[in-house]
Design a protein around this motif. Sequence first.
Motif, PDB file in Angstrom:
ATOM      1  N   MET A 155       0.824  -1.209   0.000  1.00  0.00           N
ATOM      2  CA  MET A 155       0.000   0.000   0.000  1.00  0.00           C
ATOM      3  C   MET A 155       0.855   1.255   0.000  1.00  0.00           C
ATOM      4  SD  MET A 155      -2.684   1.377   2.847  1.00  0.00           S
ATOM      5  CE  MET A 155      -3.176   3.093   2.761  1.00  0.00           C
ATOM      6  N   PHE A 156       2.006   1.184   0.624  1.00  0.00           N
ATOM      7  CA  PHE A 156       2.871   2.358   0.747  1.00  0.00           C
ATOM      8  C   PHE A 156       3.324   2.862  -0.614  1.00  0.00           C
ATOM      9  CE2 PHE A 156       6.493   4.274   3.430  1.00  0.00           C
ATOM     10  CZ  PHE A 156       5.644   5.232   3.952  1.00  0.00           C
ATOM     11  N   MET A 157       3.273   2.021  -1.631  1.00  0.00           N
ATOM     12  CA  MET A 157       3.701   2.434  -2.958  1.00  0.00           C
ATOM     13  C   MET A 157       2.794   3.522  -3.534  1.00  0.00           C
ATOM     14  SD  MET A 157       4.677  -1.239  -4.619  1.00  0.00           S
ATOM     15  CE  MET A 157       5.441  -0.580  -6.109  1.00  0.00           C
ATOM     16  N   THR A 158       1.500   3.511  -3.192  1.00  0.00           N
ATOM     17  CA  THR A 158       0.588   4.496  -3.792  1.00  0.00           C
ATOM     18  C   THR A 158       0.843   5.907  -3.285  1.00  0.00           C
ATOM     19  OG1 THR A 158      -1.052   2.797  -4.265  1.00  0.00           O
ATOM     20  CG2 THR A 158      -1.826   5.073  -4.189  1.00  0.00           C
ATOM     21  N   PRO A 159       0.939   6.153  -1.965  1.00  0.00           N
ATOM     22  CA  PRO A 159       1.368   7.498  -1.553  1.00  0.00           C
ATOM     23  C   PRO A 159       2.781   7.831  -2.010  1.00  0.00           C
ATOM     24  CG  PRO A 159       1.089   6.055   0.354  1.00  0.00           C
ATOM     25  CD  PRO A 159       0.504   5.344  -0.821  1.00  0.00           C
ATOM     26  N   GLY A 160       3.638   6.817  -2.145  1.00  0.00           N
ATOM     27  CA  GLY A 160       4.972   7.057  -2.716  1.00  0.00           C
ATOM     28  C   GLY A 160       4.876   7.538  -4.146  1.00  0.00           C
ATOM     29  N   LEU A 161       3.969   6.932  -4.911  1.00  0.00           N
ATOM     30  CA  LEU A 161       3.742   7.364  -6.286  1.00  0.00           C
ATOM     31  C   LEU A 161       3.193   8.782  -6.317  1.00  0.00           C
ATOM     32  CD1 LEU A 161       3.692   6.456  -9.318  1.00  0.00           C
ATOM     33  CD2 LEU A 161       1.280   5.873  -8.930  1.00  0.00           C
ATOM     34  N   ALA A 162       2.326   9.118  -5.356  1.00  0.00           N
ATOM     35  CA  ALA A 162       1.777  10.475  -5.284  1.00  0.00           C
ATOM     36  C   ALA A 162       2.893  11.500  -5.080  1.00  0.00           C
ATOM     37  CB  ALA A 162       0.747  10.569  -4.159  1.00  0.00           C
ATOM     38  N   LEU A 163       3.861  11.194  -4.221  1.00  0.00           N
ATOM     39  CA  LEU A 163       5.008  12.083  -4.033  1.00  0.00           C
ATOM     40  C   LEU A 163       5.860  12.153  -5.297  1.00  0.00           C
ATOM     41  CD1 LEU A 163       6.240  11.234  -0.425  1.00  0.00           C
ATOM     42  CD2 LEU A 163       5.524  13.475  -1.251  1.00  0.00           C
ATOM     43  N   PHE A 164       6.099  11.010  -5.900  1.00  0.00           N
ATOM     44  CA  PHE A 164       6.909  10.916  -7.114  1.00  0.00           C
ATOM     45  C   PHE A 164       6.302  11.775  -8.227  1.00  0.00           C
ATOM     46  CE2 PHE A 164       8.047   8.430 -11.024  1.00  0.00           C
ATOM     47  CZ  PHE A 164       9.421   8.585 -10.958  1.00  0.00           C
TER      48      PHE A 164
END
Length: 421
Positions: free
Chosen positions: A1-10
């Motif tokens: 799940m952490f990948m999605t907020p990581g993608l939002a930052l990216f």
Amino acid sequence: MFMTPGLALFYGGMVRSRSVLNVMMLTFVCLAVVGTLWVLYGYSLAFGSDAFGGLIGDLAHAGMRGLSDVGVGSAGQRVPLFAYASFQLMFAVITVALLVGAVAERTRFWPWVVFAAVWFTAVYVPVAHWIFAVDGFGGPGSAGGWMVNRLKALDFAGGTAVEINSGAAGLALAVVLGRRHGWPHHQARPHNLPFVMFGAGLLWFGWLGFNAGSALGATPLAATAFVNTMAAGATAVLGWLVVEQLRDGTPTTLGGASGAVAGLVAITPACGYVEPLGAAAIGVAAGVVCALAVGLKYRFGFDDSLDVVAVHGVGGLVGTVLIGVFATRGVNPAGADGLLYGGGADQLWRQCVAAAVTLVYSLVLTYLIARVIHWLMGFRVHHDAESSGIDEAEHAESGYDFRGGAHPHAVTERVPSGSAS
């Protein structure tokens, strides 16, 4: 799940400051949209027993019924089916979220929400069934998807359903929504490269679980997938930076972050079928090819804002096809031997068919879905909103408020009459 907020930052760091909230919100809301639909019917259609000749599952598990006492995996290591369904939900969420990068800085929020729901149902779920639903998974005698069971294509963690799927869909979306005003003559510079680097780091961290977790247990195969993921990400960074140095004269932080993602994309389908040296080769190939592929949008005139096509589409194609070259049964007896391990071209053609079918299906259906939504709701923001700031127009907020004003919806405390201010 952490990948999605990581993608939002990216993604958020790569756009202009006036668009950062909109891009991050379009990404973040995928957790809500896909999370809801996955429980209602998504999991059942993707992993239920086949209902139409390998094309889609049934609705026997709609509402997550019948999963609580069931496990999947090897006899010695059984994973609760609820845990597996939750794991696969995260694949579905980030696949939809990836599409945001193709149409960043010009997309309206509510039409995007509708698109995300329709695209998840009509595009992601069928492709996931094709490649992830193995015969017998839904119970004794249950039938799965055609791509994994009949074609015998290999995809350990989503090169087709996630990467090629999102890359093709990103291209279709970019064509439907059209170019940003001023593009390509006026290039939008990333407003926050530290966001980009941190987001890429979160993605890399999450990708280790994305790929190694697909082994469904703390097994030697999971450890191999973990090492392969790390190796491919590392060599892809170097490959991308070398291309930048030779082409532009300088290696950039944006290039390093993009190279990492390209390598992680490419190793996703192959991580459970190749040796570490094969993973390193796939990574460097992805870093070089994807860095060169960024130029395709200028040559063909489609405004893929954050290079979803070049990184995810092309990277997914590289990794999916190269399974047919580098795969070995020495890593995974359930896999196949590729071209370099005595298997000839047998697995290679299977991988090419899987890649081509996914690309065409996603491209055509996404184009039709986006066209209809654009016609019914207006997918793109007005020119004035795009110029003045999509964050204010769509969300009545700003990512960086230097004026110190109150939020437009804030409730201010009433000061009693006669009291000191």
